[in-house]
Motif scaffolding. Sequence first.
Motif, short mmCIF file in Angstrom:
data_model
loop_
_atom_site.label_atom_id
_atom_site.label_comp_id
_atom_site.label_asym_id
_atom_site.label_seq_id
_atom_site.Cartn_x
_atom_site.Cartn_y
_atom_site.Cartn_z
N PRO A 76 0.81 -1.23 0.00
CA PRO A 76 0.00 0.00 0.00
C PRO A 76 0.83 1.27 0.00
N ARG A 77 2.07 1.22 0.49
CA ARG A 77 2.86 2.45 0.60
C ARG A 77 4.25 2.22 0.04
N ARG A 78 4.89 3.34 -0.40
CA ARG A 78 6.27 3.30 -0.86
C ARG A 78 7.10 4.24 0.00
N ALA A 79 8.32 3.88 0.23
CA ALA A 79 9.20 4.67 1.08
C ALA A 79 9.56 5.99 0.41
N GLN A 80 9.72 7.03 1.22
CA GLN A 80 10.14 8.34 0.73
C GLN A 80 11.55 8.23 0.14
N PRO A 81 11.78 8.71 -1.08
CA PRO A 81 13.12 8.61 -1.69
C PRO A 81 14.17 9.26 -0.81
N ASN A 82 15.25 8.52 -0.55
CA ASN A 82 16.35 9.04 0.26
C ASN A 82 17.61 8.28 -0.13
N PRO A 83 18.54 8.92 -0.89
CA PRO A 83 19.74 8.23 -1.39
C PRO A 83 20.60 7.63 -0.28
N ILE A 84 20.73 8.30 0.84
CA ILE A 84 21.59 7.80 1.93
C ILE A 84 21.00 6.53 2.52
N LEU A 85 19.72 6.55 2.83
CA LEU A 85 19.07 5.37 3.40
C LEU A 85 18.98 4.23 2.38
N GLU A 86 18.77 4.59 1.11
CA GLU A 86 18.69 3.56 0.08
C GLU A 86 20.03 2.85 -0.09
N GLN A 87 21.12 3.60 -0.07
CA GLN A 87 22.45 3.00 -0.18
C GLN A 87 22.73 2.08 1.01
N LEU A 88 22.33 2.53 2.19
CA LEU A 88 22.52 1.70 3.38
C LEU A 88 21.63 0.46 3.33
N TYR A 89 20.43 0.64 2.80
CA TYR A 89 19.50 -0.48 2.69
C TYR A 89 20.04 -1.58 1.78
N GLN A 90 20.72 -1.16 0.70
CA GLN A 90 21.28 -2.12 -0.24
C GLN A 90 22.59 -2.74 0.25
N SER A 91 23.17 -2.16 1.31
CA SER A 91 24.44 -2.65 1.83
C SER A 91 24.27 -4.00 2.52
N LYS A 92 25.17 -4.95 2.23
CA LYS A 92 25.12 -6.27 2.87
C LYS A 92 25.43 -6.18 4.36
N ALA A 93 26.21 -5.19 4.74
CA ALA A 93 26.59 -5.06 6.16
C ALA A 93 25.37 -4.78 7.02
N VAL A 94 24.41 -4.06 6.48
CA VAL A 94 23.22 -3.71 7.25
C VAL A 94 22.17 -4.81 7.18
N ARG A 95 22.12 -5.53 6.05
CA ARG A 95 21.12 -6.58 5.83
C ARG A 95 19.70 -6.04 5.95
N LYS A 96 19.52 -4.82 5.48
CA LYS A 96 18.21 -4.18 5.42
C LYS A 96 17.59 -3.93 6.79
N ASP A 99 21.26 -1.66 13.06
CA ASP A 99 21.25 -1.88 14.50
C ASP A 99 21.14 -0.53 15.23
N THR A 100 21.20 -0.58 16.56
CA THR A 100 20.99 0.62 17.37
C THR A 100 22.03 1.69 17.09
N ARG A 101 23.30 1.27 16.96
CA ARG A 101 24.38 2.23 16.71
C ARG A 101 24.19 2.91 15.37
N GLN A 102 23.84 2.15 14.34
CA GLN A 102 23.64 2.73 13.01
C GLN A 102 22.43 3.67 13.00
N LEU A 103 21.39 3.31 13.74
CA LEU A 103 20.20 4.17 13.81
C LEU A 103 20.53 5.51 14.44
N GLU A 104 21.35 5.49 15.49
CA GLU A 104 21.73 6.73 16.14
C GLU A 104 22.57 7.61 15.22
N GLY A 105 23.49 6.98 14.46
CA GLY A 105 24.31 7.73 13.52
C GLY A 105 23.48 8.35 12.41
N LEU A 106 22.53 7.58 11.89
CA LEU A 106 21.66 8.10 10.83
C LEU A 106 20.77 9.23 11.35
N SER A 107 20.35 9.12 12.58
CA SER A 107 19.50 10.15 13.17
C SER A 107 20.23 11.48 13.22
#
Length: 394
Positions: A76-96, A99-107
């Motif tokens: 029903p919904r699509r994510a708001q376009p965001n190149p930084i989050l999209e690159q991180l989402y595609q990264s194998k290290a994050v596995r979509k 974690d808590t540390r990465q969330l704080e950094g992105l914030s």
Amino acid sequence: MTSSISAWIWSERFWLPENVSWADLEHPPPGEEYPRAGHILYALPLAVGVFLLRLLFERLVAKPCAHILQIQAGVPRRAQPNPILEQLYQSKAVRKCPDTRQLEGLSKQLDWDVRKIQRWFRIRRNQDRPSMQKKFCESMWRFTFYLGIFIYAIRHLWVSPWMWDTRQCWHNFPFQSLVPEQYTHYVAELAFYWSLMFSQFIDIKRKDFIIMLVHHLATIILITFSYANNMLRAGTLVMCVHDASDIFLEAAKLANYAKYQKLCDGLFVVFSISFFLTRLVIFPFWIVYSVLFESWEIVGPYQAWWLFNGLLLVLQTLHVIWFYLITRIAVKAIFKGKVSLCESFLQVSKDDRSDIESSSDEELYSNGSKNLRQTLNTKDNSHTGNFNGEAHDH
């Protein structure tokens, strides 16, 4: 060089009993016909036709049925376009799933609330998940094929003497006349598995992708070579026995996708019983026994005999393992009582992606990436699946 490779692949000493040559099979008695390897090539263009038929079936039959059952068509919904989050989402290290540390950094980097970032990743994951309608359409196609080919096969085999007396599979082997129904059955099954080889790359990707790819390839090889050396009578029995339980497997999945859990549980029970009877009773004590002992007595062993029997015994070993997994999951569901019997059973199917996550799932993220994945995997597995045995399946 090509002729040398072909001669090596189709070695008479390997594929045929002693004192039998391919030339002998090229000259059947008047009014009769023996199988030839070239006949089976018609399955390749037919596989394309089967694949196109499937697309039409899903569009004209399965999707309308899904609409009637009110099964969701998409996200029903699509994510708001965001190149930084999209690159991180595609990264194998994050596995979509950061974690808590990465969330704080992105914030800090985006000046976004952590909960907003969690919501973005949830919506983005949902975009990649197949809709329930797509799963329903795939299962409905397989259910229709298995049901149709089983009815066709059983109508032919019911009046065939070798179904009731398996020793007839080996009388005068390999000089046995080709029956039109046998040819149709073989070509239809082979075309179906070739079509699965094509469609596996565009279907819902599951964790057992490689296993199923190898399974389909092995099935194609077995069907092709068993046709070439005229082991059709035993081959049709093997295919019919395997298709029988697959019908109830796909029917249970259809009921699960339509949210008819009581029906799904009932179909799971029927599937379990049919799987046990066909693959742990009829297959080993009727078909494998015939190929292993009756053919030895009537025809005698030859090199391909060892190959076919070895593969059948490996297949039987897989049947035992699969039934053990089914039984273990069913027992856990019955005694723990947390989810329905059908939902627990479908854990063995291993869909690579789950159904749509709800917004309440965000509360799980704060416990860290590891616990999150464990929780979501437990939740996801209760909805998804393609048992392979299908075992599909063969």
